[in-house]
Design a protein around this motif. Structure first.
Motif, PDB file in Angstrom:
ATOM      1  N   UNK A  16      -1.826  31.017 -48.369  1.00 27.56           N
ATOM      2  CA  UNK A  16      -2.528  31.054 -49.666  1.00 27.56           C
ATOM      3  C   UNK A  16      -3.355  29.800 -49.932  1.00 27.56           C
ATOM      4  N   UNK A  17      -4.408  29.973 -50.708  1.00 25.71           N
ATOM      5  CA  UNK A  17      -5.315  28.885 -51.112  1.00 25.71           C
ATOM      6  C   UNK A  17      -4.969  28.439 -52.525  1.00 25.71           C
ATOM      7  N   UNK A  18      -5.346  27.207 -52.881  1.00 26.09           N
ATOM      8  CA  UNK A  18      -5.259  26.860 -54.303  1.00 26.09           C
ATOM      9  C   UNK A  18      -6.269  27.700 -55.073  1.00 26.09           C
ATOM     10  N   UNK A  19      -6.025  27.869 -56.344  1.00 27.67           N
ATOM     11  CA  UNK A  19      -6.897  28.697 -57.171  1.00 27.67           C
ATOM     12  C   UNK A  19      -7.481  27.833 -58.279  1.00 27.67           C
ATOM     13  N   UNK A  20      -8.759  28.058 -58.577  1.00 27.44           N
ATOM     14  CA  UNK A  20      -9.386  27.255 -59.632  1.00 27.44           C
ATOM     15  C   UNK A  20     -10.181  28.139 -60.579  1.00 27.44           C
TER      16      UNK A  20
END
Ligand SMILES: Cc1cc2nc3c(=O)[nH]c(=O)nc-3n(C[C@H](O)[C@H](O)[C@H](O)COP(=O)(O)O)c2cc1C
Length: 171
Positions: A16-20
């Motif tokens: 998973x990626x960080x979310x912004x």
């Protein structure tokens, strides 16, 4: 046993990626949910966001000099989904989500007050990589709620929203 898989399956294998929530100047300013986000340089600190040319945010970014990367916590999941499924072409996302816009110190885009960390970024370059183009921004000002814990930051990939998970050890 390993198998050769296709690109669609391969994409899903990514962690998973960080979310912004990225805010972009406009009338009104827009908010886009972005999972294609990464640190591109430590010195100077540069953050890149991958935005598809089909997005309204892309049109705004093309003429903008900066953007703000706002880090949402799990409490903001509904707003994250709203800003990731509705277009600023049709709705005023600040108005509809009732998120609070606060003037930034140096960029034109506002901060989202409810997000505990906000990176004010000045655009330095744009890279066309395919169906997403990367806007790289040099971080000029960082705002942080000192009670923020990264354990509450959201991550996302392949349809799954997650929290970062277990700390195994320090490097
Ligand atoms: C969890 C999530 C992550 C997303 N990540 C990206 C992304 O990294 N880049 C992108 O262009 N669109 C991404 N999207 C899609 C946009 O947020 C969505 O198309 C949005 O409605 C575009 O808004 P706009 O037309 O106001 O720019 C994501 C959507 C969700 C729900």
């Amino acid at each position: 046993m390993k198998k050769v898989i296709d690109e669609k399956e391969g994409r899903k294998a990514f962690p998973p990626y960080p979310l912004a929530l990225v805010t972009i100047p406009g009338s009104p300013p827009n908010i886009i949910t972005a999972a294609l986000i990464h640190v591109f340089s430590f010195e100077p600190l540069q953050i890149g966001i991958g935005i598809a040319p089909t997005r309204y945010s892309y049109e705004l970014l093309k003429v903008a000099s900066g953007f703000v990367v706002n880090i949402p916590t799990k409490e903001l999941l509904d707003q994250v989904i709203f800003c990731g499924t509705k277009s600023g072409r049709d709705v005023n996302k600040f108005e509809k989500t009732r998120l609070t816009d606060v003037p930034a110190q140096i960029v034109e885009a506002p901060l989202i007050d409810e997000c505990p960390v906000n990176y004010e970024c000045e655009i330095t370059q744009m890279i066309e990589t395919g169906d997403h183009h990367w806007f790289i921004g040099e971080v000029k000002v960082i705002h942080k709620d000192m009670n923020f814990s990264r354990e509450n930051a959201l991550c996302y990939w392949a349809g799954e929203f997650r929290l970062p998970g277990t700390l195994l050890r320090h490097r």
